[in-house]
Design a protein around this motif. Structure first.
Motif, PDB file in Angstrom:
ATOM      1  N   MET A  81      36.515  35.784  49.862  1.00 50.33           N
ATOM      2  CA  MET A  81      35.729  36.531  50.842  1.00 50.33           C
ATOM      3  C   MET A  81      34.381  35.846  51.067  1.00 50.33           C
ATOM      4  N   ASP A  82      33.751  35.433  49.971  1.00 56.16           N
ATOM      5  CA  ASP A  82      32.477  34.704  50.080  1.00 56.16           C
ATOM      6  C   ASP A  82      32.647  33.447  50.906  1.00 56.16           C
ATOM      7  N   ALA A  83      33.730  32.736  50.608  1.00 55.04           N
ATOM      8  CA  ALA A  83      33.976  31.473  51.306  1.00 55.04           C
ATOM      9  C   ALA A  83      34.136  31.717  52.805  1.00 55.04           C
ATOM     10  N   ILE A  84      34.824  32.821  53.157  1.00 61.86           N
ATOM     11  CA  ILE A  84      35.024  33.131  54.577  1.00 61.86           C
ATOM     12  C   ILE A  84      33.693  33.487  55.249  1.00 61.86           C
ATOM     13  N   ASN A  85      32.882  34.292  54.559  1.00 64.22           N
ATOM     14  CA  ASN A  85      31.557  34.641  55.105  1.00 64.22           C
ATOM     15  C   ASN A  85      30.687  33.404  55.300  1.00 64.22           C
ATOM     16  N   ASN A  86      30.657  32.569  54.267  1.00 66.11           N
ATOM     17  CA  ASN A  86      29.860  31.343  54.374  1.00 66.11           C
ATOM     18  C   ASN A  86      30.370  30.458  55.492  1.00 66.11           C
ATOM     19  N   LYS A  87      31.692  30.471  55.659  1.00 66.21           N
ATOM     20  CA  LYS A  87      32.283  29.618  56.683  1.00 66.21           C
ATOM     21  C   LYS A  87      31.776  30.036  58.068  1.00 66.21           C
ATOM     22  N   SER A  88      31.706  31.355  58.334  1.00 60.45           N
ATOM     23  CA  SER A  88      31.272  31.745  59.676  1.00 60.45           C
ATOM     24  C   SER A  88      29.771  31.489  59.868  1.00 60.45           C
ATOM     25  N   ILE A  89      28.986  31.609  58.790  1.00 63.49           N
ATOM     26  CA  ILE A  89      27.561  31.242  58.891  1.00 63.49           C
ATOM     27  C   ILE A  89      27.435  29.756  59.214  1.00 63.49           C
ATOM     28  N   GLU A 126      27.933  17.224  57.323  1.00 62.97           N
ATOM     29  CA  GLU A 126      27.931  18.132  56.183  1.00 62.97           C
ATOM     30  C   GLU A 126      28.538  19.490  56.564  1.00 62.97           C
ATOM     31  N   LEU A 127      28.134  20.015  57.722  1.00 57.34           N
ATOM     32  CA  LEU A 127      28.622  21.323  58.150  1.00 57.34           C
ATOM     33  C   LEU A 127      30.104  21.287  58.502  1.00 57.34           C
ATOM     34  N   LYS A 128      30.570  20.159  59.024  1.00 61.24           N
ATOM     35  CA  LYS A 128      32.000  20.043  59.330  1.00 61.24           C
ATOM     36  C   LYS A 128      32.801  20.103  58.040  1.00 61.24           C
ATOM     37  N   GLU A 129      32.257  19.486  57.005  1.00 66.03           N
ATOM     38  CA  GLU A 129      32.886  19.526  55.680  1.00 66.03           C
ATOM     39  C   GLU A 129      32.964  20.980  55.190  1.00 66.03           C
ATOM     40  N   LEU A 130      31.885  21.730  55.406  1.00 65.82           N
ATOM     41  CA  LEU A 130      31.801  23.115  54.925  1.00 65.82           C
ATOM     42  C   LEU A 130      32.621  24.090  55.768  1.00 65.82           C
ATOM     43  N   THR A 131      33.006  23.678  56.976  1.00 60.01           N
ATOM     44  CA  THR A 131      33.739  24.605  57.836  1.00 60.01           C
ATOM     45  C   THR A 131      35.214  24.228  57.957  1.00 60.01           C
ATOM     46  N   LYS A 132      35.670  23.367  57.046  1.00 53.37           N
ATOM     47  CA  LYS A 132      37.098  23.056  57.011  1.00 53.37           C
ATOM     48  C   LYS A 132      37.881  24.327  56.720  1.00 53.37           C
ATOM     49  N   PRO A 133      39.131  24.396  57.201  1.00 55.03           N
ATOM     50  CA  PRO A 133      39.915  25.608  56.937  1.00 55.03           C
ATOM     51  C   PRO A 133      39.995  25.906  55.442  1.00 55.03           C
TER      52      PRO A 133
END
Ligand SMILES: [Zn+2]
Length: 110
Positions: free
Chosen positions: A46-54, A26-33
């Protein structure tokens, strides 16, 4: 630790491995470029980038946990299973059921 307790801990480890594996997928899906096109708008981006680093942090934590769980599972067939990797004392059963990836007793983990 008797055989019954040991088998309880082992099934707890396996359950936790399954859970952690699906969390990692699930997290790999969420951390795709994140695609550079502006289709989602600047603020959402911007939200997507913040969520990505979390989520990247969560992914690293989950992968780390999976390694420890696999390690515990391998150790479960060895005689020293359930004893602390530092002091050699018994790790409390309650601790192993709660955190099956622990290889240290409560005192040494501090
Ligand atoms: Zn210890």
């Amino acid at each position: 630790m008797n055989e019954k307790e040991k088998s309880e801990v082992v099934s707890r480890i396996k359950l936790e491995i399954d859970k952690t594996k699906s969390e990692i997928i699930e997290l790999k899906e969420l951390t795709k470029p994140i695609s550079p096109e502006n289709a989602i708008g600047r603020v959402s981006r911007m939200d997507a980038i913040n969520n990505k680093s979390i989520n990247e942090n969560r992914l690293r934590t989950a992968e780390n946990k999976l390694n420890k769980l696999n390690h515990s599972l391998r150790k479960s067939s060895e005689p020293g299973f359930g004893s602390c990797a530092r002091c050699g004392g018994n790790i409390a059963l309650g601790r192993l059921m709660l955190l099956p990836e622990s290889s240290y007793c409560i005192r040494c983990a501090k």
